[in-house]
Design a protein around this motif. Structure first.
Motif: not given
Length: 83
Positions: A3-9, A18-21, A56-60
């Protein structure tokens, strides 16, 4: 995480790449009792949170690989081969 990765899109609209998230979510996703304890100074706590956000950024940025069913099956099937 997906979900967070989708938000980064949608970072072009929201400015939440992704960095801000990772900065926002890392302290909650990778909570550390050491940071919460009184023995950590402000600088040490900041460094710990910084490390958490990098993880977390790496994971995203690699969520499709890390959470793919193919990788899970390789790990599951290959676990016996290493012993």
């Amino acid at each position: 995480m997906r979900h967070l990765a989708r938000l980064a899109d949608y970072c072009s609209i929201t400015n939440m790449h992704s960095k801000n998230l990772a900065i926002v979510w890392a302290p909650n996703l990778l909570r550390s009792k050491q940071i919460e304890s009184a023995c950590f100074s402000g600088t040490a706590a900041f460094m710990e949170v910084r490390i958490q956000s990098v993880v977390v950024e790496f994971i995203l940025n690699h969520v499709d690989v890390l959470f793919s069913s193919k990788l899970s099956s390789v790990i599951r099937d290959g676990a016996g081969a290493w012993s």
